[in-house]
Design an enzyme around this catalytic site. Structure first.
Site, PDB file in Angstrom:
ATOM      1  CE1 TYR A 182       2.911   1.141   4.125  1.00 59.13           C
ATOM      2  CE2 TYR A 182       1.550  -0.844   4.465  1.00 59.13           C
ATOM      3  CZ  TYR A 182       2.595  -0.129   4.736  1.00 59.13           C
ATOM      4  OH  TYR A 182       3.558  -0.812   5.274  1.00 59.13           O
ATOM      5  CE  LYS A 218       6.646  -0.562   2.513  1.00 59.81           C
ATOM      6  NZ  LYS A 218       7.861  -0.044   3.041  1.00 59.81           N
TER       7      LYS A 218
END
Length: 387
Positions: free
Chosen positions: A190, A194
Site C-alpha cells: 500500500y 501510494k
C-alpha cells in the site's frame, strides 16, 4: 518539497491485465436539498470554489472521505460525477451522478470524466495485507489513467489523496514536514504503491508560467487516520475489539499520533482545490501533510473512542518485539493457508502502533490556509452522538 529520488517507476508498475471489466453504467439523480452544518470558513471556501468550477469528478465517491467531499460540492451547487465500483444510492439521492467503473480501465475513466473541470482522485486500495498487484493495479495504474484522462480532456485541476505512509519506514515520525523523503524501504505494498502514485501526480504538474494553452496543475494531500461519525474503518475496529476486551497497546511507552476529523479532511481538499484555481497556485506540484494538528498519545485516542460507546479504557500492553514476532508468525501462517483476510497483527501494524506519527502542517497553513475546523474534543462529541 519531498525528495523523490528514492522512487522509481518502471513499465512493470503499470502492467495490468484486468479481470472481466465492469461495464460502465451511469445513473442520474435529481438535485437534492442537503443540510450540512458548515463552518462559516468552509462555506466561504465552497462559495469561492463554486465561482471557479462547475463540474467535479470524484473517484472513490462512495468511500468515507469521497462521500464527505461530494456532499460539500453538491451543497455548494457544483455538479458532481462520482466514480466507484458500486452504485451508492444515497449519493444519487443527493444529486451526485454515479458512474460505475474500474480505475484500471482507461476508457471507463476517460468516458466518466467527460465535461468535468476539476478532479478529486480519492480512491485507492488501502490495507496492509494482500499481493502486490492488488495494490499496484488500482493505486498506480489507476492514478496513471486519471492523469492521462485529465490531459486528454484538458482538465487542468487535479487534487490527489495520498497518505503519510509514503514516508514511514518503521521509525518515529516526530513533527516531520514535507522535506522528509519517501521511505527508503517500504513496509507494505500500500505505502509503496501510494508513493509511486503520488510522485506521478506531482511529476504531472506543469508550471503555470508556461505560455501553453493547457496546463495541468496537481496537488497531493496526506491525511492521517481519518475518523468521525460513519467512519467504516478506525472507529468500528476499535469498538469491536474493545467490546471483546481484546484491545491492547503496543510498546512500553506512549507515542504521539496525529489524526484528522472527517470534516477537516474534506475541508482541506476544498481549500487545495480552490488554491489550484489561482493563476499561480502556491500548492501546485507539492504534497502536504494534513491533520487536526493536535498530537495525542495512541492510548488517549483509543480511550476517547471507547468512551464514546461507554466502554472501559484500554490499559494492557504488549511489548513491541512480541507484537512484531506474532505478526511475522501470523503472516507466514496466513500465506501458507492462502487466507485472504487480514491477520489481526502484522509486522507493519506492530511497527506502526509503536511509533510516533505527528506532522508539521505549516506548509498547508501557509499555502492554502488550512487549519482544523473541528477539534478532537468536539469531534468526539459528534462521534458519541452518532453511535
Amino acid at each position: 518539497m519531498t525528495d523523490n529520488s528514492s522512487i522509481s517507476l518502471t513499465p512493470a508498475d503499470l502492467e495490468h491485465v484486468p479481470l472481466q471489466p465492469t461495464r460502465l453504467k451511469q445513473v442520474g439523480g435529481d438535485q437534492a436539498c442537503i443540510k450540512l452544518s458548515l463552518d462559516a470558513r468552509e462555506q466561504t471556501a465552497l462559495d469561492a470554489l463554486a465561482a471557479k468550477v462547475s463540474h467535479a469528478f470524484v473517484t472513490g465517491a462512495g468511500g468515507f472521505l469521497g462521500k464527505a467531499i461530494c456532499q460539500r460540492l453538491i451543497a455548494a451547487g457544483i455538479k458532481v460525477t462520482g466514480f466507484a465500483r458500486g452504485r451508492y444510492l444515497e449519493l444519487e439521492a443527493l444529486g451526485v451522478t454515479m458512474v460505475q467503473g474500474d480505475l484500471v480501465n482507461p476508457e471507463q475513466v476517460k468516458q466518466a470524466m467527460q465535461g468535468c473541470d476539476i478532479v478529486f482522485h480519492v480512491a485507492s486500495k488501502a490495507g496492509v495485507w494482500g499481493d502486490r498487484d492488488s495494490y499496484f493495479c488500482p493505486n498506480v495504474k489507476g492514478a496513471a489513467n486519471v492523469i492521462a484522462a485529465c490531459k486528454a480532456l484538458k482538465i487542468n485541476k487535479l487534487v490527489y489523496t495520498s497518505t503519510p505512509s509514503v514516508t514511514f519506514a518503521g521509525e518515529d515520525e516526530s513533527g516531520i514536514n514535507e522535506s522528509t523523503p519517501y521511505a527508503s524501504r517500504f513496509l507494505n505494498y500500500y505505502a509503496h504503491s501510494k508513493a509511486i502514485a503520488e510522485k506521478m501526480m506531482l511529476d504531472a504538474n506543469q508550471s503555470s508560467s508556461t505560455n501553453a494553452a493547457y496546463v495541468l496543475k496537481t496537488v497531493a494531500l496526506r491525511p492521517h487516520l481519518i475518523w468521525g461519525p460513519n467512519d467504516p474503518h478506525l472507529v468500528p475496529r476499535v469498538l469491536a475489539r474493545g467490546r471483546l476486551g481484546k484491545l491492547k497497546l503496543v510498546g512500553r511507552e506512549d507515542k504521539l499520533v496525529d489524526t484528522i476529523y472527517i470534516d477537516n479532511a474534506a475541508y482541506a481538499h476544498v481549500l487545495a482545490a480552490l488554491e489550484l484555481c489561482q493563476a499561480t497556485p502556491k500548492c501546485q506540484g507539492k504534497a502536504y501533510f494534513i491533520s487536526n494538528d493536535e498530537p495525542v498519545t495512541m492510548a488517549k485516542m483509543l480511550n476517547m473512542i471507547l468512551a464514546c460507546d461507554g466502554l472501559p479504557p484500554v490499559t494492557q500492553r504488549v511489548p513491541q518485539m512480541l507484537a512484531y514476532a506474532v505478526g511475522a508468525v501470523l503472516e507466514t501462517a496466513y500465506r501458507l493457508l492462502n487466507k485472504q483476510e487480514e491477520p489481526i497483527m502484522t509486522r507493519f501494524v506492530a511497527k506502526q502502533l509503536s511509533c510516533s506519527h505527528y506532522f508539521d502542517i505549516s506548509a498547508a497553513k501557509q499555502d492554502f490556509g488550512y487549519s482544523a475546523l473541528v477539534s478532537i474534543e468536539e469531534g468526539m462529541k459528534r462521534l458519541k452522538a452518532s453511535l
